[in-house]
Design an enzyme around this catalytic site. Structure first.
Site, mmCIF file in Angstrom:
data_model
loop_
_atom_site.group_PDB
_atom_site.id
_atom_site.type_symbol
_atom_site.label_atom_id
_atom_site.label_comp_id
_atom_site.label_asym_id
_atom_site.label_seq_id
_atom_site.Cartn_x
_atom_site.Cartn_y
_atom_site.Cartn_z
ATOM 1 N N ASP A 163 -10.949 -31.960 39.486
ATOM 2 C CA ASP A 163 -11.476 -32.374 38.183
ATOM 3 C C ASP A 163 -12.701 -31.519 37.912
ATOM 4 O O ASP A 163 -13.772 -31.807 38.449
ATOM 5 C CB ASP A 163 -11.822 -33.869 38.224
ATOM 6 C CG ASP A 163 -12.479 -34.370 36.959
ATOM 7 O OD1 ASP A 163 -12.465 -33.640 35.965
ATOM 8 O OD2 ASP A 163 -13.009 -35.498 36.966
ATOM 9 N N GLU A 193 -19.189 -32.062 30.750
ATOM 10 C CA GLU A 193 -18.176 -33.061 30.368
ATOM 11 C C GLU A 193 -18.441 -34.363 31.081
ATOM 12 O O GLU A 193 -18.321 -35.450 30.510
ATOM 13 C CB GLU A 193 -16.776 -32.536 30.706
ATOM 14 C CG GLU A 193 -15.635 -33.391 30.149
ATOM 15 C CD GLU A 193 -15.173 -34.517 31.086
ATOM 16 O OE1 GLU A 193 -14.360 -35.348 30.643
ATOM 17 O OE2 GLU A 193 -15.628 -34.583 32.251
ATOM 18 N N ASP A 216 -7.254 -31.242 31.395
ATOM 19 C CA ASP A 216 -8.114 -31.956 32.343
ATOM 20 C C ASP A 216 -7.206 -32.791 33.251
ATOM 21 O O ASP A 216 -6.000 -32.851 33.036
ATOM 22 C CB ASP A 216 -9.095 -32.862 31.571
ATOM 23 C CG ASP A 216 -10.338 -33.236 32.381
ATOM 24 O OD1 ASP A 216 -10.338 -33.065 33.619
ATOM 25 O OD2 ASP A 216 -11.299 -33.727 31.765
ATOM 26 N N HIS A 302 -12.673 -37.954 41.467
ATOM 27 C CA HIS A 302 -14.118 -38.088 41.718
ATOM 28 C C HIS A 302 -14.436 -38.395 43.187
ATOM 29 O O HIS A 302 -15.546 -38.800 43.510
ATOM 30 C CB HIS A 302 -14.787 -39.118 40.785
ATOM 31 C CG HIS A 302 -14.968 -38.598 39.393
ATOM 32 N ND1 HIS A 302 -15.946 -39.055 38.550
ATOM 33 C CD2 HIS A 302 -14.300 -37.641 38.706
ATOM 34 C CE1 HIS A 302 -15.859 -38.396 37.393
ATOM 35 N NE2 HIS A 302 -14.862 -37.546 37.463
HETATM 36 CO CO CO Z 1 -14.222 -36.221 35.827
HETATM 37 ZN ZN ZN Z 2 -12.446 -34.085 34.093
#
Ligand code: CO
Ligand code: ZN
Length: 326
Positions: A163, A193, A216, A302
Site C-alpha cells: 500500500d 494519501e 491503490d 498497514h
Molecule cells: Co493505506
Molecule cells: Zn493506499
C-alpha cells in the site's frame, strides 16, 4: 514485476517525506514520458502529451509510519502515528528512520492487559545509552517506516508498503509499455494519501482532467474468520464501486468493466465499507471530476507483512493500459 516492487517497497517514503521514493520513481520513468515535474506539495507528475482526452492516473507513493515525539533520559523514543498505524501490528516490529537508524518497537512491560494497549504505551529502542546518544541519531519530528523486505510466497508477494507501492508499480509498468494514443495522460505519484488524500487534491486541481483513474490496494474477505467482503487475492484486480470517500462515477466504472471484458481479464468488484482513497479527493475537485479506481486485493494492509498477488498486479497493468488508449 517482483524486482520492481521489491525496489519500490524498499524505499523510504513516510507521508510528508517522500523524497527518496520520488527520486527512485523519477529515475524509472523519466526517459519514457514527455515531461516530468514535482509540484509544490511534492507530487510527481509525469505527462504523456496528446490532443485527445485528458486523463489523470494516480497512485500514492507515501507509506504509513511513525514520528518521534519525545526522547526520554534513557534514550527511548515515544512516537505518534503518521497515517493509520495499529498498536497490535507494531509490537515487536522494527522501524527505520530516514537516515538509516533502526529501532525495535516494544511496550511498557508493566502493562498487564494487552487489550488496553495504545500507541502511547509503546516506545522505540534504537540501542542508545542515554538521551544524548539518541539525539545524535534521531530528532523530534523525524519519521520512521516499518521494515519488511519483499519476499515471494508462491504467487503472493509479502512486504511492507505494498500500500501503495504495488499501485506505483502498475503505473510505472503502464508508462513503460504504453501503446500509441492521442490521449493526454498525467501519471501522478501522489503524496500524503495516508494523511487524508492530500496530494491528490492539489494535483487534480492543477491538471483538471476529463476523468481520473486511481490504482491503490483494497482489503479482502479471504482470511480465517474475517469480515465479509467480496474481494479475494488472486481473483483479479477489483474495480472500485465505492469506499468511504467516493462513489465511483458510472462512466469510469463502465470503461474499466468493458475493457476487462474485451481483454477477457478476471475482475472483481470492490465495495469497501470504511477508509478512503485518492478518488475521494479527486472527484470533489473544481466542478467535479468523474473518478474511478482499479484496486489490488491486499491482505494485512498497514502491517509490515502485507500480501498481494503478482498475477492480480500484472492484470491491473493490462487493464489500466487498455483503458487509457481508447
Ligand atoms: Co493505506
Ligand atoms: Zn493506499
Amino acid at each position: 514485476m517482483f524486482e520492481l516492487i521489491k525496489n519500490l517497497t524498499d524505499k523510504f517514503g513516510v507521508s510528508g517525506n517522500e523524497e527518496e521514493i520520488r527520486e527512485f520513481i523519477k529515475g524509472e520513468i523519466k526517459s519514457k514520458v514527455d515531461s516530468i515535474e514535482v509540484d509544490a506539495l511534492g507530487n510527481l507528475i509525469a505527462t504523456k502529451k496528446g490532443n485527445g482526452k485528458k486523463i489523470m492516473v494516480a497512485a500514492h507513493m507515501d507509506e504509513i509510519g511513525v514520528m518521534a515525539t519525545h526522547i526520554d533520559e534513557k534514550g527511548f523514543i515515544r512516537f505518534s502515528n503518521i497515517g493509520w498505524v495499529s498498536q497490535n501490528y507494531s509490537l515487536g516490529q522494527r522501524v527505520r528512520f530516514k537516515n538509516g537508524t533502526i529501532g525495535t518497537v516494544f511496550f511498557e512491560e508493566k502493562l498487564d492487559d494487552l487489550k488496553s494497549l495504545k500507541l502511547s504505551n509503546l516506545y522505540i529502542d534504537i540501542g542508545a545509552k542515554n538521551s544524548e546518544e539518541a539525539q545524535k541519531k534521531v530528532n523530534i519530528g523525524d519519521t520512521a517506516a516499518f521494515c519488511g523486505p519483499a519476499e515471494l510466497a508462491g504467487d503472493m508477494i509479502i512486504s511492507k508498503a505494498l500500500d501503495d507501492r504495488s499501485g506505483c508499480a502498475v503505473l510505472i509498468e503502464t508508462i513503460k509499455n504504453l501503446p500509441k494514443t492521442d490521449n493526454e495522460i498525467y501519471f501522478v505519484f501522489t503524496v500524503q494519501e495516508e494523511l487524508g488524500l492530500r496530494g491528490a487534491k492539489t494535483a487534480a486541481f492543477r491538471i483538471l482532467p476529463d476523468f481520473a483513474i486511481a490504482v491503490d490496494v483494497t482489503l479482502t474477505g479471504d482470511t480465517p474468520d474475517c469480515k465479509t467482503m467480496e474481494v479475494k487475492c488472486g481473483m483479479g484486480p477489483a474495480i472500485k464501486i465505492k469506499d468511504g470517500s467516493v462513489v465511483c462515477h458510472n462512466d469510469v466504472r463502465k470503461l474499466l468493466t468493458e475493457t476487462a471484458k474485451k481483454l477477457n481479464l478476471p475482475i472483481q468488484y470492490e465495495i469497501l465499507e470504511r477508509g478512503g482513497s485518492d478518488p475521494g479527493a479527486i472527484h470533489l475537485t473544481a466542478g467535479g471530476i468523474p473518478s474511478g479506481a482499479i484496486s489490488i486485493p491486499c491482505r494485512y494492509t498497514h502491517s509490515p507483512s502485507e500480501m498481494a498477488s503478482i498475477s492480480d498486479i500484472d492484470n491491473a497493468v493490462k487493464l489500466l493500459k487498455e483503458s487509457l488508449i481508447g
